[in-house]
Motif scaffolding. Structure first.
Motif, PDB file in Angstrom:
ATOM      1  N   VAL A   1      39.865  13.840   7.614  1.00 52.58           N
ATOM      2  CA  VAL A   1      39.783  12.383   7.803  1.00 52.58           C
ATOM      3  C   VAL A   1      38.312  11.978   7.912  1.00 52.58           C
ATOM      4  O   VAL A   1      37.600  12.454   8.802  1.00 52.58           O
ATOM      5  N   PRO A   2      37.858  11.132   6.990  1.00 50.13           N
ATOM      6  CA  PRO A   2      36.447  10.713   7.015  1.00 50.13           C
ATOM      7  C   PRO A   2      36.064  10.103   8.362  1.00 50.13           C
ATOM      8  O   PRO A   2      36.805   9.297   8.915  1.00 50.13           O
ATOM      9  N   GLY A   3      34.913  10.494   8.871  1.00 53.29           N
ATOM     10  CA  GLY A   3      34.471   9.998  10.183  1.00 53.29           C
ATOM     11  C   GLY A   3      34.855  10.982  11.267  1.00 53.29           C
ATOM     12  O   GLY A   3      34.013  11.476  12.000  1.00 53.29           O
ATOM     13  N   LEU A   4      36.162  11.316  11.302  1.00 48.05           N
ATOM     14  CA  LEU A   4      36.647  12.273  12.296  1.00 48.05           C
ATOM     15  C   LEU A   4      36.080  13.673  12.019  1.00 48.05           C
ATOM     16  O   LEU A   4      35.853  14.463  12.940  1.00 48.05           O
ATOM     17  N   ASN A   5      35.832  13.951  10.728  1.00 48.46           N
ATOM     18  CA  ASN A   5      35.332  15.289  10.366  1.00 48.46           C
ATOM     19  C   ASN A   5      33.906  15.545  10.859  1.00 48.46           C
ATOM     20  O   ASN A   5      33.417  16.672  10.785  1.00 48.46           O
ATOM     21  N   LEU A   6      33.260  14.501  11.395  1.00 51.28           N
ATOM     22  CA  LEU A   6      31.915  14.711  11.947  1.00 51.28           C
ATOM     23  C   LEU A   6      31.956  15.579  13.211  1.00 51.28           C
ATOM     24  O   LEU A   6      30.951  16.125  13.624  1.00 51.28           O
ATOM     25  N   ILE A   7      33.170  15.710  13.820  1.00 58.96           N
ATOM     26  CA  ILE A   7      33.329  16.596  14.988  1.00 58.96           C
ATOM     27  C   ILE A   7      32.939  18.023  14.610  1.00 58.96           C
ATOM     28  O   ILE A   7      32.365  18.759  15.408  1.00 58.96           O
ATOM     29  N   ASN A   8      33.241  18.384  13.355  1.00 59.87           N
ATOM     30  CA  ASN A   8      32.920  19.748  12.914  1.00 59.87           C
ATOM     31  C   ASN A   8      31.423  20.002  12.785  1.00 59.87           C
ATOM     32  O   ASN A   8      31.002  21.139  12.600  1.00 59.87           O
ATOM     33  N   CYS A   9      30.634  18.917  12.861  1.00 57.12           N
ATOM     34  CA  CYS A   9      29.182  19.096  12.812  1.00 57.12           C
ATOM     35  C   CYS A   9      28.679  19.821  14.061  1.00 57.12           C
ATOM     36  O   CYS A   9      27.558  20.282  14.102  1.00 57.12           O
ATOM     37  N   LEU A  10      29.502  19.883  15.094  1.00 57.96           N
ATOM     38  CA  LEU A  10      29.112  20.612  16.298  1.00 57.96           C
ATOM     39  C   LEU A  10      29.765  21.998  16.266  1.00 57.96           C
ATOM     40  O   LEU A  10      30.765  22.253  16.915  1.00 57.96           O
ATOM     41  N   CYS A  11      29.189  22.867  15.438  1.00 64.03           N
ATOM     42  CA  CYS A  11      29.657  24.253  15.334  1.00 64.03           C
ATOM     43  C   CYS A  11      31.174  24.333  15.128  1.00 64.03           C
ATOM     44  O   CYS A  11      31.848  25.124  15.796  1.00 64.03           O
ATOM     45  N   CYS A  12      31.681  23.526  14.229  1.00 63.52           N
ATOM     46  CA  CYS A  12      33.106  23.579  13.884  1.00 63.52           C
ATOM     47  C   CYS A  12      33.997  23.375  15.119  1.00 63.52           C
ATOM     48  O   CYS A  12      35.035  24.045  15.245  1.00 63.52           O
ATOM     49  N   ALA A  13      33.606  22.457  15.986  1.00 63.56           N
ATOM     50  CA  ALA A  13      34.393  22.216  17.210  1.00 63.56           C
ATOM     51  C   ALA A  13      35.830  21.816  16.881  1.00 63.56           C
ATOM     52  O   ALA A  13      36.769  22.218  17.576  1.00 63.56           O
ATOM     53  N   GLY A  14      36.007  21.037  15.815  1.00 62.47           N
ATOM     54  CA  GLY A  14      37.355  20.596  15.429  1.00 62.47           C
ATOM     55  C   GLY A  14      38.233  21.761  15.023  1.00 62.47           C
ATOM     56  O   GLY A  14      39.433  21.792  15.315  1.00 62.47           O
ATOM     57  N   ILE A  15      37.626  22.738  14.342  1.00 65.95           N
ATOM     58  CA  ILE A  15      38.386  23.915  13.890  1.00 65.95           C
ATOM     59  C   ILE A  15      38.782  24.764  15.099  1.00 65.95           C
ATOM     60  O   ILE A  15      39.924  25.202  15.225  1.00 65.95           O
ATOM     61  N   MET A  16      37.820  24.959  16.003  1.00 64.92           N
ATOM     62  CA  MET A  16      38.121  25.753  17.201  1.00 64.92           C
ATOM     63  C   MET A  16      39.179  25.064  18.061  1.00 64.92           C
ATOM     64  O   MET A  16      40.024  25.710  18.663  1.00 64.92           O
ATOM     65  N   LEU A  17      39.128  23.727  18.067  1.00 67.42           N
ATOM     66  CA  LEU A  17      40.118  22.948  18.815  1.00 67.42           C
ATOM     67  C   LEU A  17      41.526  23.209  18.269  1.00 67.42           C
ATOM     68  O   LEU A  17      42.487  23.325  19.041  1.00 67.42           O
ATOM     69  N   GLY A  18      41.638  23.345  16.949  1.00 68.79           N
ATOM     70  CA  GLY A  18      42.930  23.632  16.328  1.00 68.79           C
ATOM     71  C   GLY A  18      43.473  24.988  16.753  1.00 68.79           C
ATOM     72  O   GLY A  18      44.660  25.129  17.084  1.00 68.79           O
ATOM     73  N   GLY A  19      42.585  26.006  16.761  1.00 68.63           N
ATOM     74  CA  GLY A  19      42.988  27.342  17.206  1.00 68.63           C
ATOM     75  C   GLY A  19      43.432  27.320  18.658  1.00 68.63           C
ATOM     76  O   GLY A  19      44.436  27.930  19.044  1.00 68.63           O
TER      77      GLY A  19
END
Lengths: 174, 177
Positions: free
Chosen positions: B24-42
């Protein structure tokens, strides 16, 4: 419980490779290898915004990730190098055992970054390269103490349980 | 004692979180912090799984955390590709345009040399005109598979450290001499 050499080596060399990959693009640019540098920047673009003003520089070119991310990764690597030494000393080992693998440690190590980002975002103060590096390094240094015990446990479990059952299933299928 | 529940459902939820945050555009900027969004999913996959465990089932283990995080990453890579295509079909290159606007405003504020600014504009225009090619999608999928699995796995391990039961205190370890 002793951390097996295998677990430590896997994480150590993985972290070393990742840290070297972060330094690689500016070094490549310094030696005129523009295409490999662009390729590396492209890969790391998926994990970081790579803003020039928010990045540390080497040979007048930015690293593959921003200052905060670089501090997290380098902090993790340095902490990983020191980890076995710290765990051999009685006092530091006792402290490390107390803090490792606890959710409070995780929260406290992320808190400085959240504060730096949050306060900067609402305009209380302007985050600088120094605050980004310090807050990033805090998390990076704490991470091995959070991850290593779990990683060791996971690897042991997977080696004893998952892998033999996988091989067993293949043999059974044959 | 009952068997543990299947990990697929929890991983699917985790994968959905990663794919949504990353696409999601905009929301994907969370991943700019060392893939925080990806780690959040795990981490979310481990949370969901830990809620499915009862006193009758074996407790959550670190191996569960690793498998859940990695599986969430693999699922997310494919879901992300799908979402990317949907967002592109509906809105076009909106993510790239948002990033362009952000970087453009930073460049304007920092008074960079005109040639750098011009080069940036040209590169971005080229990227926007190129759009989504099959080759781009393939390499994107490979990169996502590697990154999402790796960071999802880390998120799973952190999730295990957070959501393990109090009695399951893991011991700190040092390498064997």
């Amino acid at each position: 419980m002793n951390l097996s050499r295998t677990t430590y080596r896997i994480i150590f060399f993985g972290s070393l490779a990742w840290s070297l990959a972060i330094i690689a693009p500016p070094v490549a640019l310094h030696f005129g290898a523009t295409e490999p540098a662009d390729f590396m920047y492209g890969i790391f673009a998926r994990v970081c915004h790579q803003l020039d003003s928010h990045s540390l520089h080497l040979f007048d070119a930015k690293l593959a990730v921003c200052a905060r991310c670089a501090a997290i990764y380098f902090g993790f690597f340095v902490s990983l190098v020191l980890y076995p030494l710290l765990m051999r000393k009685t006092v530091t080992a006792a402290v490390a055992r107390t803090i490792s693998g606890s959710s409070r440690t995780i929260f406290l190590s992320i808190l400085p970054i959240l504060l730096d980002l949050g306060l900067s975002e609402i305009g209380v103060y302007e985050s600088t390269l120094v605050t980004r590096v310090v807050t990033g390094a805090t998390l990076g240094i704490a991470l091995p103490f959070i991850l290593m015990p779990s990683a060791e446990e996971a690897l042991k479990e997977l080696r004893l349980g998952l892998w033999p059952s996988f091989i067993g299933r293949i043999r059974h299928a044959k | 004692m009952q068997n543990k529940p299947t990990k697929f459902l929890a991983s699917l939820y985790g994968g959905l979180v990663i794919a949504t945050v990353s696409s999601v555009p905009g929301l994907n900027l969370i991943n700019c912090l060392c893939c925080a969004g990806i780690m959040l999913g795990g981490l979310f996959a481990v949370f969901i799984y830990s809620r499915q465990l009862t006193s009758e089932t074996p407790p959550l283990t670190a191996g569960d955390g690793v498998i859940l995080g990695a599986l969430a990453g693999v699922i997310a890579a494919f879901l992300s590709l799908l979402l990317h295509l949907v967002v592109y079909a509906l809105f076009g290159n909106i993510a790239e345009r948002i990033i362009y606007e952000i970087v453009r405003s930073i460049l304007d504020a920092t008074n960079v040399p005109a040639e750098v600014s011009q080069m940036f504009d040209e590169r971005f225009r080229e990227a926007l005109e190129r759009g989504l090619t099959p080759l781009f999608l393939f390499f994107s999928l490979i990169q996502d598979l590697v990154l999402y699995t790796l960071f999802g796995l880390l998120g799973g391990l952190i999730g295990y450290a957070i959501f393990k039961k109090g009695g399951q205190q893991i011991q700190s370890a040092s390498p064997a001499p």
